[in-house]
Design a protein around this motif. Structure first.
Motif, mmCIF file in Angstrom:
data_model
loop_
_atom_site.group_PDB
_atom_site.id
_atom_site.type_symbol
_atom_site.label_atom_id
_atom_site.label_comp_id
_atom_site.label_asym_id
_atom_site.label_seq_id
_atom_site.Cartn_x
_atom_site.Cartn_y
_atom_site.Cartn_z
ATOM 1 N N PRO A 188 21.948 12.768 -7.027
ATOM 2 C CA PRO A 188 20.744 13.609 -7.068
ATOM 3 C C PRO A 188 19.479 12.864 -6.663
ATOM 4 C CG PRO A 188 21.890 13.625 -9.196
ATOM 5 C CD PRO A 188 22.613 12.661 -8.319
ATOM 6 N N SER A 189 19.363 11.575 -7.034
ATOM 7 C CA SER A 189 18.105 10.899 -6.698
ATOM 8 C C SER A 189 18.027 10.629 -5.191
ATOM 9 C CB SER A 189 17.905 9.635 -7.531
ATOM 10 O OG SER A 189 18.832 8.675 -7.136
ATOM 11 N N ASN A 217 16.999 13.956 -3.704
ATOM 12 C CA ASN A 217 15.579 14.274 -3.914
ATOM 13 C C ASN A 217 14.701 13.479 -2.951
ATOM 14 O OD1 ASN A 217 16.245 16.033 -5.893
ATOM 15 N ND2 ASN A 217 15.874 14.616 -7.596
ATOM 16 N N LYS A 218 15.030 12.205 -2.785
ATOM 17 C CA LYS A 218 14.249 11.365 -1.878
ATOM 18 C C LYS A 218 14.370 11.875 -0.434
ATOM 19 C CE LYS A 218 13.961 6.491 -1.969
ATOM 20 N NZ LYS A 218 14.614 5.244 -2.362
ATOM 21 N N SER A 265 12.298 15.048 0.488
ATOM 22 C CA SER A 265 10.840 15.057 0.317
ATOM 23 C C SER A 265 10.127 15.315 1.660
ATOM 24 C CB SER A 265 10.451 13.713 -0.318
ATOM 25 O OG SER A 265 9.177 13.371 0.053
ATOM 26 N N ARG A 289 20.434 22.889 -4.496
ATOM 27 C CA ARG A 289 19.520 22.776 -5.654
ATOM 28 C C ARG A 289 18.358 21.839 -5.320
ATOM 29 N NH1 ARG A 289 22.700 20.644 -10.077
ATOM 30 N NH2 ARG A 289 23.917 22.541 -9.798
ATOM 31 N N ALA A 290 18.693 20.693 -4.710
ATOM 32 C CA ALA A 290 17.645 19.726 -4.360
ATOM 33 C C ALA A 290 16.683 20.333 -3.332
ATOM 34 C CB ALA A 290 18.279 18.447 -3.801
ATOM 35 N N GLU A 319 14.333 22.744 -5.106
ATOM 36 C CA GLU A 319 13.311 22.012 -5.870
ATOM 37 C C GLU A 319 12.250 21.405 -4.953
ATOM 38 O OE1 GLU A 319 16.308 20.867 -9.495
ATOM 39 O OE2 GLU A 319 15.323 19.194 -8.422
ATOM 40 N N ALA A 320 12.670 21.014 -3.754
ATOM 41 C CA ALA A 320 11.731 20.371 -2.817
ATOM 42 C C ALA A 320 10.905 21.397 -2.040
ATOM 43 C CB ALA A 320 12.509 19.482 -1.851
#
Ligand code: NAP
Length: 315
Positions: free
Chosen positions: A54-55, A58-59, A62, A95-96, A99-100
């Motif tokens: 997940p991290s 997310n990165k 961005s 999902r990511a 969120e972004a």
């Protein structure tokens, strides 16, 4: 900025090339520096990581306007199941992206994706589609038929079999129909939808200009290689037994039992699917697989044992 996951794969590099040709800024999610070499020619940003992290996701997401999600597996391995990569991995990517605040999520599924656990790959692709549809993202889902082009697995593997043996084993009647489509053209179509509102909320099936039976595909390969070979039609049950034996002796047989089972299903859509949606004429399989002519006798033997040489397919 467009994020491409699975950028280092067979289709991924064509998507990246097509996006760059359209002048788009591209970021690629890659797992290793060695694999990143597949997109080294295209001046892209790299984001390192796994689709299950997940991290890393997310990165990678961005500042991204659109995501093209291509990560999937067609063969299960020890720690990599269809459920984990094709369903859960897609769920995580969607999902990511949500969120972004990503504007468009382009997901490549497959013709035949269905709510039927009897076909584990197609079921996982259907579940991946559901994850995207239910994510709240503005999505476009592609369902291509089998893709051909330099570095493909399907046509190169068949060519290896045709080249290595005087007799070619064909599953069942050989009458199952496929609609091979050029990987380069799929890459171009994927690149066209990332910023076009017309394609939002759509599932687009695409295939090449011909419905070809498995027998006809073998014939095209025979003609391309200019060899005389006999086809031997074998019942699915016997082929499955043979593959199970091969699975016991080689880590990577030329086909898996799950792939054989899918060969009982037609893999086609409308013959004019591409022209209708993208106003372009896709190329035929016949006359466009010259790349198989470079397979040597030794390479053909390796392919039949499940080892496609890196020169032919680099992953
Ligand atoms: N090829 C076809 O004929 C065909 C037909 C219909 C639909 N499709 C669909 O088209 C899409 C692309 O297929 P393809 O043929 O290009 O597949 P591929 O050549 O096997 O490429 C798969 C890509 O996914 C990446 N990947 C796999 N597991 C990953 C993970 N855990 N985390 C991050 N990346 C991961 C691979 O990275 P590495 O380079 O690091 O391994 C590679 O870039 C898939 O969704 C497939 O289902 C393909």
């Amino acid at each position: 900025m467009i994020l491409v996951t699975g950028a280092t794969g067979f289709l991924g590099r064509h998507v990246v090339k097509a996006l760059r040709t359209r002048g788009k800024e591209v970021r690629c999610l890659v797992r290793t520096a060695a694999r990143a070499r597949a997109v080294a020619d295209y001046q892209v940003e790299l984001a390192y990581g796994d689709v299950l992290d997940p991290s890393a996701l997310n990165k990678a997401m961005s500042g991204v306007d659109a995501v093209v999600h291509l990560v999937a597996i067609i063969r299960e391995k020890r720690n990599q199941s269809f459920d984990l990569i094709n369903r859960h991995g897609t769920e995580m990517a969607a999902r990511a992206a949500k969120e972004a605040g990503v504007n468009r999520f382009v997901h490549v599924s497959a013709i035949g994706a269905q709510d039927n656990p009897d076909y584990p790959y197609l079921y996982s692709k259907w579940q991946g589609e559901q994850a995207v549809i239910n994510s709240g993202l503005n999505y476009t889902i592609f369902r291509p038929s089998i893709q051909f082009g330099d570095g493909d697995e399907f046509i190169n593997t068949l060519a290896g079999l045709v080249s290595a043996f005087p007799m070619i084993p064909v599953v069942g009647s050989g009458k199952v129909r496929l609609q091979p489509i050029s990987v380069e053209e799929v890459g171009a179509m994927v690149s066209l939808v990332v910023d076009n509102p017309h394609f939002g909320g759509r599932i687009i099936e695409i295939g090449g200009p011909d419905h070809l039976t498995y027998d006809e595909i073998v014939d095209i390969i025979r003609t391309t290689l200019n060899v005389r070979r006999f086809k031997v039609h074998m019942p699915l049950s016997i082929m499955k037994r043979l593959i199970r034996i091969m699975e016991a002796v080689t880590p990577n047989p030329p086909a898996t039992t799950s792939q054989l089972e899918m060969l009982a299903l037609d893999n086609i859509t409308d013959m004019d699917s591409v022209e209708k949606t993208f106003k372009m004429k896709p190329r035929h399989l016949e006359g466009n697989i010259g790349y198989i002519c470079s397979i040597s006798r030794l390479e053909a033997l390796k392919i039949t044992l499940g080892f496609i040489p890196k020169r032919i397919r680099d992953h």
